[in-house]
Enzyme design. Sequence first.
Site, PDB file in Angstrom:
ATOM      1  N   GLY A  17       0.814  -1.212   0.000  1.00  0.00           N
ATOM      2  CA  GLY A  17       0.000   0.000   0.000  1.00  0.00           C
ATOM      3  C   GLY A  17       0.843   1.256   0.000  1.00  0.00           C
ATOM      4  CB  ALA A  57       0.905   3.853  -4.551  1.00  0.00           C
ATOM      5  CB  ILE A 108      -1.322   4.557   6.461  1.00  0.00           C
ATOM      6  CG1 ILE A 108      -2.491   5.272   7.146  1.00  0.00           C
ATOM      7  CG2 ILE A 108      -0.331   4.059   7.512  1.00  0.00           C
ATOM      8  CD1 ILE A 108      -3.407   4.347   7.926  1.00  0.00           C
ATOM      9  N   GLY A 136      -4.975  -1.881   1.936  1.00  0.00           N
ATOM     10  CA  GLY A 136      -6.325  -2.212   2.374  1.00  0.00           C
ATOM     11  C   GLY A 136      -7.374  -1.444   1.596  1.00  0.00           C
ATOM     12  CB  SER A 160      -9.700  -0.964  11.030  1.00  0.00           C
ATOM     13  OG  SER A 160     -10.730   0.014  11.085  1.00  0.00           O
ATOM     14  CE1 TYR A 215     -11.263  -1.590   5.975  1.00  0.00           C
ATOM     15  CE2 TYR A 215     -12.465  -0.812   7.899  1.00  0.00           C
ATOM     16  CZ  TYR A 215     -11.313  -0.847   7.143  1.00  0.00           C
ATOM     17  OH  TYR A 215     -10.198  -0.141   7.555  1.00  0.00           O
ATOM     18  CE  LYS A 236      -8.243  -3.111   7.599  1.00  0.00           C
ATOM     19  NZ  LYS A 236      -6.800  -3.074   7.234  1.00  0.00           N
TER      20      LYS A 236
END
Length: 258
Positions: free
Chosen positions: A9, A11, A14, A72, A112, A152, A156
Site C-alpha cells: 500500500g 502508493a 498510510i 487495504g 482498524s 470490512y 480486520k
Amino acid sequence: MARTIAVSGSASGIGRTLAGLLREQGDEVVGVDLRDADVCADLGGPEGRTRAVAEVLDLCGGTLDAVVACAGVSHFTELPVKVNFFGAVALLDGLRAALAAAEAPRAAVVGSIAGTQPVDDAIVRACLDGDETAALEAAAKVVQAGDGYKTYPSSKSALAQWMRRVCVTAGWAGAGIPLNAIAPGVVKTPMTAPLFGDEAMFKAMNEAVPMPLNGYADPEVIAEALRWLVSPANTHMTGQVIYVDGGAEATLRGPDVF
C-alpha cells in the site's frame, strides 16, 4: 544502520507516508501497490500475491529487516476479504523466511477500530481457517443480503485474530520476529475521503468512531506508530493491537476491556 523494509500500500495513504518516513531516516523501502511502486501487484488474488512475494524477495536479496502490511480497501463488497485479510496474510507468510534471515526482524499490519464492530461470523471463521473460497462465499451472501458494510470489519477482525494466533508460534516469536498491529480510528486518507464528502456518511462515521482526543488523524500519526513497531527498539512487544484512534476504542468498549 540502514535497513530494508517492505511496505504494501506504498502508493497512497498510510503506506505512502510510512515509506517516506523510512526513506528519510535512511532505510531502503520496497514498496508494493497496484501501481507507482517498486513491485506492482494486486494482493486481491493468488497470482498477484505470488508475484508480490517473488519480486520483493528478488529486490531484497532474500533478507528483509521488516514488513508492514498497509494495503487495504473499505468497499462494501467481497474485496476487503481478499485484500485486507488474505492479501496481508499471504504477504507476511511469504516473506517470513526473509525476515528470519535478518538480525533484528520486525513485522506489523494495519488493522482498524472497525475490527471491534459487528462482524459476520462465517466470514471471520473461514478466514481463520484459511479457506478463501468459503470466506468469499460468506461475503457474497452478506453483500446480497444488503449487509455489505460488514465485510470490512470482518476482514480486520480476522486479521487481528490471525496476528494474535501466529505471533507466539515458532515461526514468528520463535524466530525472533515481533508481529503487531496498529488499529487506526478515522484517518484522513484517499480511502476515507468519500465519507467526508457525504453528509449522511459523515454523520454515521462520527457516531461509529467517536474520537474525543484531537479528532481525525493525519496519516503521519499512524505511520509514526508503525515506524516504532518495526524499529529495532521494539524487542518484546508482540501480538498487540495498538489503537491509535483518538480514544474511540476506549469510548466504545469502556474501561472493562483492556
